[in-house]
Design an enzyme around this catalytic site. Structure first.
Site, PDB file in Angstrom:
ATOM      1  N   LYS A 109      18.174  -5.761  17.161  1.00 34.91           N
ATOM      2  CA  LYS A 109      19.339  -5.085  16.585  1.00 34.91           C
ATOM      3  C   LYS A 109      18.946  -3.802  15.881  1.00 34.91           C
ATOM      4  O   LYS A 109      19.658  -2.808  15.966  1.00 34.91           O
ATOM      5  CB  LYS A 109      20.071  -6.000  15.602  1.00 34.91           C
ATOM      6  N   LYS A 196      26.610  -8.816  31.433  1.00 33.30           N
ATOM      7  CA  LYS A 196      27.524  -9.875  31.025  1.00 33.30           C
ATOM      8  C   LYS A 196      28.843  -9.295  30.525  1.00 33.30           C
ATOM      9  O   LYS A 196      28.905  -8.126  30.140  1.00 33.30           O
ATOM     10  CB  LYS A 196      26.881 -10.793  29.989  1.00 33.30           C
ATOM     11  N   LYS A 199      32.610  -6.677  25.144  1.00 32.35           N
ATOM     12  CA  LYS A 199      33.477  -5.615  24.661  1.00 32.35           C
ATOM     13  C   LYS A 199      32.704  -4.325  24.468  1.00 32.35           C
ATOM     14  O   LYS A 199      33.209  -3.243  24.723  1.00 32.35           O
ATOM     15  CB  LYS A 199      34.095  -6.024  23.315  1.00 32.35           C
TER      16      LYS A 199
END
Ligand code: TRP
Length: 334
Positions: A109, A196, A199
């Site tokens: 991240k 995958k 959003k």
């Protein structure tokens, strides 16, 4: 105590990847176990976000979870239960700094954030996130935590923290939660089956479970079917994904017969697509109805969730009281 604890971060809409990958599993588990499911908004601020939108996203996710069948009494909002942050501090003192520096999700991240924002700022909150997650779990002393494989390392940390706590305070207080790994369908983007459904990849890469019929049909009709073919006769990633959706929506008969067609090389993709759209719509009709009811009743529903958070909080309060006792911190009542 609860048998099952899981949680999800608030991010607007709910798509079929979220639903089949996790939420449907929650709905099924409710019948067999006592469950608590959190919408974890404290986690959502570990990275810069749209703060004006966060509260709305949290409520939207609550409404969506209710609409697809999660029971109100099992739902709570993390920031309504201050014991999450309180336990998080205490547990941070039982967490290994070295182990924390090895958390791969933090590394991924933070690297991604640096790349996307061209800003080297990484919050200590993002680093501490796995401890907050441990607190989310241990507060309710659950047996099982249903999560995906990507959360294995965080679960291992949680168990290590619990073990160290138990051993330092000299009491087997926390039971060690186990990961409950359920094989769930991994849904891919219909516009690009190589990635995958998500959003963050953009509008066309996800299909909302609350999509109106015309939009859903359009998205399924335009699904990519001809990429990723390795050998002749092998199923392409896009076609596999459509079959996956068909099976997940409970259309076993159509699934079997269309698969038969595929094997006989007589499958028309348009038939597969129509069957998928029919199957999904059959399933989502009830969701959309319920979602409308909720939208017309927001105030009551919010109160209901505040109430359920309040009920669930009682367990958290009991845990904090015990933890303070065990660690020599001062409780108001003795
Ligand atoms: N970290 C989890 C995720 O990214 C979300 C989460 C936060 C969670 N707290 C939790 C999951 C507690 C299970 C239990 O998906």
């Amino acid at each position: 105590m609860k048998d099952i604890l899981s949680a999800i971060q608030p991010t607007g809409d709910m798509h079929f990847g979220n639903y089949f990958g996790a939420v449907k599993n929650w709905v099924d588990l409710q019948d067999k176990y006592s469950c608590a499911f959190g919408v974890v908004d404290y986690h959502a601020i570990t990275m810069p976000t749209n703060y004006q939108k966060l509260r709305n996203n949290t409520w939207e996710l609550i409404f969506n979870l209710l609409a697809v069948g999660v029971n109100a009494e099992n739902l709570f909002i993390q920031s309504l239960i201050p014991e999450h942050t309180e336990l998080s501090w205490i547990l941070s003192c039982f967490s290994s700094y070295g182990q924390m520096t090895r958390m791969t999700q933090f590394k991924d991240k933070s690297a991604k954030s640096k790349e996307e924002t061209k800003d080297s700022f990484i919050s200590a909150g993002l680093f501490n996130y796995p401890i907050l997650q441990s607190a989310d779990i241990l507060l309710y002393r659950p047996k099982f935590v249903p999560v995906g494989k990507d959360q294995e390392q965080h679960l291992e940390l949680t168990r290590n923290i619990a073990q160290r706590f138990n051993s330092l305070v000299g009491k087997e207080y926390f039971r060690l939660p186990e990961i409950l790994f359920t094989e769930t369908p991994k849904i891919r983007s219909t516009a690009n089956p190589e990635i995958k459904m998500s959003k963050s990849a953009g509008e066309k890469h996800y299909i909302s479970v609350f999509a109106e019929e015309s939009r859903l049909r359009k998205q399924i009709r335009s699904a990519v079917t001809d990429t990723g073919r390795t050998n002749d006769g092998d199923m392409s990633q896009g076609v596999k994904n459509l079959f996956e959706l068909l099976k997940a929506s409970g259309q076993t008969e159509a699934y079997k017969s269309l698969l038969q067609d595929f094997e006989n090389s007589s499958l028309k993709y348009v038939d597969l697509k129509d069957a998928v759209a029919d199957g999904l719509l059959k399933m989502t009709r009830a969701f959309i109805e319920k979602r409308k009811e909720i939208a017309a009743n927001k105030k009551n529903v919010k109160n209901q969730i505040k109430q359920s958070s309040w009920e669930i909080r009682k367990i958290a309060q009991e845990t904090i009281k015990n933890v303070k006792d065990l660690t020599g911190l001062i409780n108001v009542r003795f």
